[in-house]
Design an enzyme around this catalytic site. Structure first.
Site, PDB file in Angstrom:
ATOM      1  N   SER A   1      -2.853   4.739  -7.240  1.00 49.04           N
ATOM      2  CA  SER A   1      -3.819   3.984  -6.405  1.00 49.04           C
ATOM      3  C   SER A   1      -5.257   4.854  -6.385  1.00 49.04           C
ATOM      4  O   SER A   1      -5.399   6.022  -6.492  1.00 49.04           O
ATOM      5  CB  SER A   1      -3.333   3.880  -5.092  1.00 49.04           C
ATOM      6  OG  SER A   1      -4.346   3.370  -4.024  1.00 49.04           O
TER       7      SER A   1
ATOM      8  N   TYR B   1       0.058   8.425   2.498  1.00 49.43           N
ATOM      9  CA  TYR B   1      -0.046   7.355   1.400  1.00 49.43           C
ATOM     10  C   TYR B   1      -1.190   7.896   0.407  1.00 49.43           C
ATOM     11  O   TYR B   1      -0.584   8.023  -0.930  1.00 49.43           O
ATOM     12  CB  TYR B   1      -0.605   5.978   1.771  1.00 49.43           C
ATOM     13  CG  TYR B   1      -0.481   5.292   0.551  1.00 49.43           C
ATOM     14  CD1 TYR B   1       0.421   4.410  -0.096  1.00 49.43           C
ATOM     15  CD2 TYR B   1      -1.919   4.832   0.124  1.00 49.43           C
ATOM     16  CE1 TYR B   1       0.380   3.523  -1.004  1.00 49.43           C
ATOM     17  CE2 TYR B   1      -2.062   3.796  -1.079  1.00 49.43           C
ATOM     18  CZ  TYR B   1      -0.876   3.258  -1.779  1.00 49.43           C
ATOM     19  OH  TYR B   1      -0.718   2.440  -2.701  1.00 49.43           O
TER      20      TYR B   1
END
Length: 256
Positions: free
Chosen positions: A137, A149
């Site tokens: 990501s 994350y």
């Protein structure tokens, strides 16, 4: 007919990979938690493209789920392309996040990528061809936008880019795919408040996959779809570290 195994295959980027690969002539192995959705997705793929679609229900947050996919990669029909797409995010503040949820995120985003990549590579190297796409990501370059994350995705990118050069001359490739905001179920599940983002910041899952496959064919080890995200990553080399982290923290507050 080559075979591809895709985790998180029933929605978003994972499902876009399934359709792109089936259109390219791959038979596909679909991995996700919910068997009913898997069977629905597999039936659609077989009807649309005339390829074989195998379903493998597995929860990658569990050791049993990871083992089931590892065994398919090692002991089943050869897999020519592995797409480690499964993952999830949260908008919880780190100090408020339940420990079990943190561990689950690590198990899906990090442990499953590590173990499935390790399961797939020896057979690919022995056969002299194959590829692994690890879906990371853009958050990996901006970890303060979501501490846990972002950290998991920093790992996925670094892990993939570290392995790739060691495979030179084997016929096997590893690529880190680093998408930005992509229209899918992902942000809804994470609880993101992303409705204030301008339209130009959003990518379609199909665009993400198409750019990734082009980058893989061109021998790249990192794929960042979209000019806007290429530009953002470029700014990390120019903006002072402290200022960058403050900007990230502000974005993170706006999303919660």
């Amino acid at each position: 007919m080559p075979t591809a195994l895709v985790t998180g295959a029933t929605a978003g980027i994972g499902n876009a990979f399934v359709h792109r690969l089936a259109a390219d002539g791959y038979s596909v192995v679909l991995v996700a938690r919910t068997e009913s959705r898997l069977r629905e997705a597999a039936a659609q793929v077989e009807a649309d493209y005339g390829v074989r679609a195998e379903v493998l229900p597995a929860d990658l947050s569990t050791a049993a789920g990871r083992l089931a996919v590892e065994q398919r990669l090692i002991g089943g029909d050869p897999v020519d392309l592995l797409v480690n797409n499964a993952g999830f995010g949260t908008t919880d503040q780190f100090a408020d996040m339940p420990f079990d949820r943190m561990q689950g995120q690590l198990d899906v985003n990090v442990t499953s990528v590590l173990r499935l990549t390790r399961a797939a590579l020896p057979g690919m190297v022995e056969r002299g061809h194959g590829a692994v796409i690890n879906v990371s990501s853009i958050s990996g370059f901006f970890p303060a936008t979501g501490a846990l994350y972002g950290a998991t995705k920093s790992y996925v990118t670094a892990f993939s880019e570290g392995i790739a050069p060691t495979l030179k001359g084997t016929g096997v490739r590893v690529l880190a795919l680093c998408p930005g905001f992509t229209r899918s179920e992902f942000h809804e599940r994470a609880g993101d408040k992303t409705q204030t983002l301008p339209d130009f910041m959003w990518l379609s899952a199909r665009k993400v996959v198409d750019e990734c496959m082009t980058d893989l064919a061109n021998g790249r080890i990192r794929s960042i779809p979209g000019w806007q995200y290429k530009f953002l990553v470029g700014t990390t080399r120019l903006v002072p570290h402290g200022l960058l982290r403050r900007l990230e923290a502000r974005v993170a507050r706006d999303r919660t």
